[in-house]
Design an enzyme around this catalytic site. Structure first.
Site, PDB file in Angstrom:
ATOM      1  N   ALA A 215       0.808  -1.212   0.000  1.00 28.05           N
ATOM      2  CA  ALA A 215       0.000   0.000   0.000  1.00 28.05           C
ATOM      3  C   ALA A 215       0.844   1.266   0.000  1.00 28.05           C
ATOM      4  O   ALA A 215       0.323   2.356  -0.223  1.00 28.05           O
ATOM      5  CB  ALA A 215      -0.934  -0.001   1.204  1.00 28.05           C
ATOM      6  N   SER A 216       2.161   1.152   0.225  1.00 27.04           N
ATOM      7  CA  SER A 216       3.030   2.323   0.169  1.00 27.04           C
ATOM      8  C   SER A 216       4.173   2.158  -0.830  1.00 27.04           C
ATOM      9  O   SER A 216       4.888   3.119  -1.113  1.00 27.04           O
ATOM     10  CB  SER A 216       3.610   2.631   1.557  1.00 27.04           C
ATOM     11  OG  SER A 216       4.336   1.523   2.060  1.00 27.04           O
TER      12      SER A 216
ATOM     13  N   ARG B 229       7.730  -3.906  -5.223  1.00 28.06           N
ATOM     14  CA  ARG B 229       9.041  -4.396  -5.655  1.00 28.06           C
ATOM     15  C   ARG B 229       8.857  -5.617  -6.544  1.00 28.06           C
ATOM     16  O   ARG B 229       7.836  -6.323  -6.440  1.00 28.06           O
ATOM     17  CB  ARG B 229       9.919  -4.748  -4.455  1.00 28.06           C
ATOM     18  CG  ARG B 229       9.332  -5.829  -3.579  1.00 28.06           C
ATOM     19  CD  ARG B 229       9.735  -5.755  -2.151  1.00 28.06           C
ATOM     20  NE  ARG B 229       9.340  -4.525  -1.515  1.00 28.06           N
ATOM     21  CZ  ARG B 229       8.117  -4.280  -1.058  1.00 28.06           C
ATOM     22  NH1 ARG B 229       7.161  -5.188  -1.200  1.00 28.06           N
ATOM     23  NH2 ARG B 229       7.833  -3.145  -0.487  1.00 28.06           N
TER      24      ARG B 229
ATOM     25  N   HIS C 213      -3.196 -12.225  -1.498  1.00 28.99           N
ATOM     26  CA  HIS C 213      -3.234 -11.295  -0.367  1.00 28.99           C
ATOM     27  C   HIS C 213      -1.866 -11.327   0.304  1.00 28.99           C
ATOM     28  O   HIS C 213      -1.385 -12.392   0.703  1.00 28.99           O
ATOM     29  CB  HIS C 213      -4.320 -11.689   0.630  1.00 28.99           C
ATOM     30  CG  HIS C 213      -4.478 -10.707   1.742  1.00 28.99           C
ATOM     31  ND1 HIS C 213      -4.900 -11.062   3.004  1.00 28.99           N
ATOM     32  CD2 HIS C 213      -4.234  -9.365   1.792  1.00 28.99           C
ATOM     33  CE1 HIS C 213      -4.935  -9.988   3.773  1.00 28.99           C
ATOM     34  NE2 HIS C 213      -4.530  -8.951   3.063  1.00 28.99           N
ATOM     35  N   ASP C 214      -1.228 -10.178   0.423  1.00 26.92           N
ATOM     36  CA  ASP C 214       0.152 -10.150   0.902  1.00 26.92           C
ATOM     37  C   ASP C 214       0.319 -10.777   2.279  1.00 26.92           C
ATOM     38  O   ASP C 214       1.336 -11.434   2.553  1.00 26.92           O
ATOM     39  CB  ASP C 214       0.712  -8.719   0.880  1.00 26.92           C
ATOM     40  CG  ASP C 214      -0.181  -7.688   1.542  1.00 26.92           C
ATOM     41  OD1 ASP C 214      -1.133  -8.060   2.246  1.00 26.92           O
ATOM     42  OD2 ASP C 214       0.082  -6.476   1.343  1.00 26.92           O
ATOM     43  N   THR C 215      -0.666 -10.633   3.157  1.00 29.36           N
ATOM     44  CA  THR C 215      -0.569 -11.241   4.481  1.00 29.36           C
ATOM     45  C   THR C 215      -0.522 -12.762   4.383  1.00 29.36           C
ATOM     46  O   THR C 215       0.275 -13.420   5.059  1.00 29.36           O
ATOM     47  CB  THR C 215      -1.751 -10.815   5.362  1.00 29.36           C
ATOM     48  OG1 THR C 215      -1.744  -9.393   5.490  1.00 29.36           O
ATOM     49  CG2 THR C 215      -1.661 -11.442   6.744  1.00 29.36           C
TER      50      THR C 215
ATOM     51  N   THR D 292       2.506  -1.759   6.414  1.00 29.91           N
ATOM     52  CA  THR D 292       1.680  -0.564   6.557  1.00 29.91           C
ATOM     53  C   THR D 292       0.579  -0.819   7.579  1.00 29.91           C
ATOM     54  O   THR D 292       0.276   0.017   8.422  1.00 29.91           O
ATOM     55  CB  THR D 292       1.066  -0.180   5.201  1.00 29.91           C
ATOM     56  OG1 THR D 292       2.127   0.064   4.267  1.00 29.91           O
ATOM     57  CG2 THR D 292       0.223   1.062   5.318  1.00 29.91           C
TER      58      THR D 292
END
Length: 478
Positions: free
Chosen positions: A16-17, A20, A241-243, A266
């Site tokens: 979200a920020s 890469r 989902h990154d988590t 984030t």
């Protein structure tokens, strides 16, 4: 080394920020990763709405792929992961309709009241296992029903952000399970959409495409994409989902241990990996949520504000300072103030500095003045909230948490890790920082047969990345 092990695997990891592109190969009992491209990601304001610049992010996706070509390291396959919650609408021709709203936009303020007119909070939690929060996909869609009905009429489907990127690359429209599970529209037991719930809330059923599990092959690159990046490759669905990608790196706990996990970025998400959803009144009242993990696992998690606060403090007060230096300055600061880091006032303030100092002033505490003091207040507050969540997690699961494992970018914050061990009173393990990209790559390698299963992939990851251990000291005063 087997031929398959010599191939390159590309993780396009969007946060979200920032994002890469990371290339990886398997080298014996290690996964070796190399960053080939990095970019920033910030919300934009369009039509008075906080949005994502999808066109710009798509260009960044392509640029990272071109960098692989320029380096002479063509990936055999690639996977894309992003944050959860957010989505785009597509028309019949696959074009984006309207703006891709950011989950921090205030348009959803109070929208849950209209949802509860159709279904109670208790029944909604029982059906989805997801905690009510105004940034959830469900709340965003409810706001669309109210404010953007023309988009719902025109749209042929809704795609979560990583699913859109996968569609852009391959032309195939699907919705991946782990990201869909963040929406508050999924039945966690059936692992499929609760279509009855969607229709009850005025969300057209046609928007919800088939749910696919991570590890499935999405397809090859479209001709237009191949021409732009200069190569072709397979696109595999990781845990998008990154988590979910980050937490799949962690192997099972040792005998007699129960681990709490924190995916620190984030947002901070803290909880436990379980075999089945944990849906109870205690879980609802303590604000725990159930999301999908790789291999059908359940992620019992509670959301915390996370490093969003630190990122904004750095941006406002010391943009040229590295996060490592800011963390060191925080450790040297002599200030004992706290804030409620999970309060809505820190969700999207005009000034994070004013939000933090204002809280301290209202509560009669020392007001932080320097970047280090501001960061120290936030780090102390985060550690205190982690310790509280650990106790709540024990209440919900009936299990004593004997250790905490932190993955993601926040695992590099040594001061925060030590404070977490001190406040929680249990050892803290930290790393890897690039857990999300590592999990993305592990899913690809498993799908390609480099690993026979997730357990073998996790064993290889354990020997590939440094894990630091922090033992609790005397508990600080609170």
């Amino acid at each position: 080394m087997k031929e398959a092990e010599k191939k390159y695997y590309l993780a396009a990891d969007f946060g979200a920020s920032g994002g890469r592109h990371i290339l990886a190969v398997r080298d014996g009992d290690r996964i070796r990763m190399q960053e080939v491209y990095r970019f920033s990601n910030s919300p934009v304001i369009r039509d008075h709405m906080m949005c994502w610049d999808i066109e710009s992010l798509t260009m960044q996706l392509m640029e990272g792929m071109k960098r692989c070509r320029d380096a002479g390291k063509i990936p055999a396959c690639m996977g894309i992961d992003t944050w959860g919650l957010d989505y785009v609408f597509l028309d019949r021709e696959g074009r984006i309709l309207g703006n891709a709203a950011n989950h921090r936009d205030r348009r959803t303020s109070g929208i849950y009241r209209s949802i509860w007119e159709n279904i109670s909070e208790q029944e909604l939690y029982k059906r989805t296992g997801i905690q009510m929060a105004e940034f959830n996909t469900l709340c965003q869609l409810a706001a669309d029903v109210r404010d953007r009905p023309e988009l719902l009429r025109q749209a042929r489907c809704m795609l979560m952000i990583p699913d859109y990127f996968g569609c852009y690359l391959t032309g195939r429209r699907v919705q991946e399970y782990t990201n869909a599970s963040t929406s508050q529209l999924l039945d966690p037991k059936k692992k499929d959409w609760d279509r009855e719930l969607a229709v009850k809330l005025g969300i057209p059923d046609r928007l919800l495409l088939p749910v696919k599990m991570p590890g499935e092959r999405l397809g090859r690159l479209r001709d237009e994409v191949k021409e732009k990046v200069g190569f072709d490759c397979d696109v595999i669905l990781p845990a998008t989902h990154d988590t979910a990608s980050a937490l799949m790196v962690l192997p099972e706990c040792g005998k007699g241990k129960t681990r709490a996990v924190i995916s620190s970025g984030t947002w901070s998400l803290m909880g436990m990996i379980t075999e089945k959803p944990v849906i109870s009144e205690a879980g609802r009242s303590l604000k725990f949520t159930n999301e999908g993990g790789f291999g059908g696992k359940n992620l019992l998690l509670k959301n915390s504000m996370g490093l969003w606060m630190i990122q904004n403090i750095r941006k406002e007060t010391a943009p040229g300072m590295t996060f490592e230096t800011l963390c060191a300055e925080a450790e040297r600061a002599e200030i004992a103030s706290f804030v409620d880091c999970n309060s809505d006032e820190f969700l999207a303030p005009e000034s994070m500095v004013k939000a933090v100092t204002g809280f301290c002033e209202r509560t009669g505490q020392q007001i932080p003045e320097t970047p280090g003091e501001l960061a120290a207040v936030v780090y102390r507050s985060l550690a205190k909230s982690y310790a509280a969540i650990r106790e709540e997690l024990e209440t919900v699961t009936g299990k004593a948490c004997t250790e905490i494992h932190i993955v993601g970018g926040g695992s590099n914050a040594g001061y925060l890790n030590q404070l977490t061990a001190d406040y929680a009173g249990v050892p803290v393990l930290a790393g890897p920082a690039e857990a999300t990209a590592a999990g993305n790559i592990m899913a690809q390698m498993t799908a390609y047969g480099v690993f026979k299963d997730l357990e073998e992939a996790q064993a290889c990851a354990a020997s590939s990345f440094e894990i630091k251990k922090y033992l609790p000291r005397e508990r600080p005063e609170v």
